[in-house]
Design a protein around this motif. Structure first.
Motif, PDB file in Angstrom:
ATOM      1  N   LEU A 134       0.841  -1.209   0.000  1.00 57.36           N
ATOM      2  CA  LEU A 134       0.000   0.000   0.000  1.00 57.36           C
ATOM      3  C   LEU A 134       0.868   1.248   0.000  1.00 57.36           C
ATOM      4  O   LEU A 134       0.556   2.236  -0.681  1.00 57.36           O
ATOM      5  N   GLU A 135       1.973   1.200   0.766  1.00 53.75           N
ATOM      6  CA  GLU A 135       2.888   2.354   0.789  1.00 53.75           C
ATOM      7  C   GLU A 135       3.495   2.572  -0.596  1.00 53.75           C
ATOM      8  O   GLU A 135       3.630   3.706  -1.070  1.00 53.75           O
ATOM      9  N   GLU A 136       3.826   1.448  -1.256  1.00 53.16           N
ATOM     10  CA  GLU A 136       4.374   1.564  -2.623  1.00 53.16           C
ATOM     11  C   GLU A 136       3.327   2.156  -3.566  1.00 53.16           C
ATOM     12  O   GLU A 136       3.641   2.980  -4.423  1.00 53.16           O
ATOM     13  N   GLU A 140       3.626   5.402  -5.821  1.00 53.50           N
ATOM     14  CA  GLU A 140       3.411   5.284  -7.273  1.00 53.50           C
ATOM     15  C   GLU A 140       2.367   6.295  -7.752  1.00 53.50           C
ATOM     16  O   GLU A 140       2.555   6.973  -8.772  1.00 53.50           O
ATOM     17  N   LEU A 141       1.266   6.418  -6.979  1.00 52.29           N
ATOM     18  CA  LEU A 141       0.210   7.370  -7.358  1.00 52.29           C
ATOM     19  C   LEU A 141       0.743   8.795  -7.319  1.00 52.29           C
ATOM     20  O   LEU A 141       0.446   9.604  -8.202  1.00 52.29           O
ATOM     21  N   ALA A 142       1.563   9.081  -6.291  1.00 53.25           N
ATOM     22  CA  ALA A 142       2.128  10.434  -6.172  1.00 53.25           C
ATOM     23  C   ALA A 142       2.991  10.725  -7.397  1.00 53.25           C
ATOM     24  O   ALA A 142       2.923  11.801  -7.988  1.00 53.25           O
ATOM     25  N   ALA A 146      -1.466  11.464  -9.378  1.00 55.65           N
ATOM     26  CA  ALA A 146      -2.869  11.185  -9.042  1.00 55.65           C
ATOM     27  C   ALA A 146      -3.115  11.600  -7.589  1.00 55.65           C
ATOM     28  O   ALA A 146      -2.185  11.603  -6.788  1.00 55.65           O
ATOM     29  N   PRO A 147      -4.363  11.947  -7.255  1.00 61.50           N
ATOM     30  CA  PRO A 147      -4.646  12.273  -5.860  1.00 61.50           C
ATOM     31  C   PRO A 147      -4.346  11.062  -4.968  1.00 61.50           C
ATOM     32  O   PRO A 147      -4.720   9.945  -5.312  1.00 61.50           O
ATOM     33  N   VAL A 148      -3.623  11.300  -3.872  1.00 61.01           N
ATOM     34  CA  VAL A 148      -3.236  10.174  -2.997  1.00 61.01           C
ATOM     35  C   VAL A 148      -3.972  10.306  -1.678  1.00 61.01           C
ATOM     36  O   VAL A 148      -3.915  11.352  -1.021  1.00 61.01           O
ATOM     37  N   GLY A 149      -4.635   9.218  -1.284  1.00 64.57           N
ATOM     38  CA  GLY A 149      -5.360   9.223  -0.007  1.00 64.57           C
ATOM     39  C   GLY A 149      -4.436   8.859   1.145  1.00 64.57           C
ATOM     40  O   GLY A 149      -3.265   8.551   0.955  1.00 64.57           O
TER      41      GLY A 149
END
Ligand SMILES: Cc1cc2nc3c(=O)[nH]c(=O)nc-3n(C[C@H](O)[C@H](O)[C@H](O)COP(=O)(O)OP(=O)(O)OC[C@H]3O[C@@H](n4cnc5c(N)ncnc54)[C@H](O)[C@@H]3O)c2cc1C
Length: 418
Positions: A134-136, A140-142, A146-149
């Motif tokens: 999940l941390e990866e 990756e999203l950052a 992309a918006p990161v939750g």
């Protein structure tokens, strides 16, 4: 116990007839799932004469049976996609998958489709290894912009999802859920309104390629300049050259009876999916049932005592469901590719196909229909980014596809357990 909850809560009726007689069109489409109806809509809006042929009824396949979880990305992780096609193409594919989610919500608004769209999602980790995953994903999203939750643990997690099963959950405000059958029917109605002809109870039994393609059905023939094959996991051996690239696998969902206390289990109404290889995915319905999906059958035959085992899976996440009843239980087939990436291409210059959504198609199929329509209209750039993804056949034809995949699955199941 009943069958498909979505059929029981259908809010749209689409009137379609079987094909009777011969017809000549610009484009023929095989398959009345989201891919097919989306392509029909986009082609009809561009002024093409379109005939869509569906063996059963619109939304009968995976599109009217799935978990309704609408996400960006693919069945394969973005890192895998990057390793397959390189950084530039994988970036474009990611952007298109984000567009797919916006397209889905945009179409729902535009055509006023009553399919209960919700944005809000949790990716859930059961093991420390998955917390790292999940941390990866966050990183990756950052990187993708992309918006990161937030990653939620402990009391913060419990306030959003009332279970002790997970070590951490990752918030995701891009993904969400819909009633997939109402969505598919709504798109079908929009396609009809734009002028596309949709035929049900019309199985294509033979395709003759050529400058004018001939499609044979029991009661009539279609002649078309272009063909889009969008039969997904239900296509069988109709198009032999592409059959070996996908493996149809059965997957199942149950719905409990409605209970007011179910609302409090997921107070924000998010959809949830864990990170196991044979994963659990769930959400609540507008009438407060728990819709819980999981299990896989590579024979596509339902496993024995399916209802009881699905309920046990749900209870392992929510012991609060101890005395719950299963009211609906159904399944459908997913079209898995070896690398879990979608498989698009051409059988001939005027014959396109899309398949292999690998259980990750609710949002992407809408875009698949759109980019296939673009390609038929002469703008193939976006479709061709998908065709660059390399694919391998399952070894040894259908008879050996199952054992090969079972071996791989047993390995991953063991890994999930450890
Ligand atoms: C139980 C289940 C849960 C899922 N959950 C999710 C989820 O939560 N999120 C997600 O993103 N994805 C999910 N998926 C995957 C998703 O539903 C599919 O990727 C998507 O619906 C595929 O759409 P499609 O239009 O390509 O195919 P389909 O919807 O399967 O449509 C294909 C149609 O083609 C027709 N057809 C086949 N052969 C012929 C022929 N010869 N002649 C005429 N018609 C023919 C079939 O009858 C069928 O209706 C799930 C799938 C299943 C089965």
């Amino acid at each position: 116990m009943h069958g498909n909850y979505y059929e029981a809560t259908k809010r749209l009726e689409i009137i379609t007839e079987p094909l009777a007689g011969d017809l000549s069109v610009d484009v023929a489409i095989i398959g009345g799932g989201i891919t097919g109806v989306s392509a029909a809509l986009h082609l009809a809006e561009r002024g093409y004469q379109v005939a869509l042929l569906e063996a059963e009824h619109i939304g009968w396949g995976a599109s009217g049976r799935n978990g309704g979880q609408a996400l960006p990305g693919f069945g394969a992780a973005q890192t895998k996609i990057k390793s397959l096609v390189g950084a530039e193409a994988s970036r474009k594919l990611w952007d298109m998958s984000m567009e797919a989610v916006d397209l889905l919500h945009g179409q729902i608004q535009r055509f006023n489709i009553p399919c209960d769209p919700v944005r809000g999602y949790f990716h859930a980790a059961i093991k420390p290894r998955q917390v790292r995953e999940l941390e990866e994903t966050q990183a990756e999203l950052a990187e993708l912009g992309a918006p990161v939750g937030k990653l939620l643990t402990g009391a913060d997690l419990r306030a959003r999802l009332d279970t002790g099963k997970y070590l951490a959950i990752l918030e995701d405000n891009i993904s969400g859920h819909i009633h997939p059958l109402n969505y598919t029917l709504g798109l079908g109605l929009a396609a009809q309104a734009a002028g596309a002809k949709l035929f049900s109870q019309t199985r294509v039994t033979k395709v003759e390629p050529g400058a004018v393609i001939k499609l044979h059905t029991a009661r009539g023939k279609i002649s078309a300049k272009f063909l889009l094959v969008a039969g997904g996991a239900y296509l069988g051996a109709l198009m032999r050259p592409i059959a070996g690239y996908i493996m149809p696998a059965g997957t199942y969902i149950m719905a409990t009876e409605p209970r007011p206390d179910i609302a409090a289990l997921i107070p924000g109404n998010e959809a949830v999916c864990d990170l196991n290889f044979v994963l659990n995915y769930f959400r609540r319905s507008p009438d407060n049932r728990m819709l819980f999906g999981g299990r896989v059958s590579y024979s596509t035959l339902p496993p024995p005592s399916l209802g009881a085992s699905m309920l046990r899976r749900a209870q392992s996440v929510f012991p609060q469901l101890q005395d719950a009843r299963v009211e609906y239980l159904w399944g459908g087939n997913v079209d898995i590719t070896q690398n879990r990436a979608p498989h698009f291409g051409r059988l001939a210059p005027n014959m396109l196909f899309t398949q292999g959504f690998s259980g990750h198609g609710v949002a992407l199929t809408g875009l698949a229909g759109k980019v296939a329509a673009e390609a038929i209209a002469g703008q193939a750039e976006r479709f061709d980014i998908f065709t660059k993804i390399p694919h391998a056949r399952f070894p040894g034809g259908r008879r050996f596809r199952v054992p090969a995949l079972l071996l791989a699955t047993t390995y991953f199941r063991l890994r999930d357990m450890l």
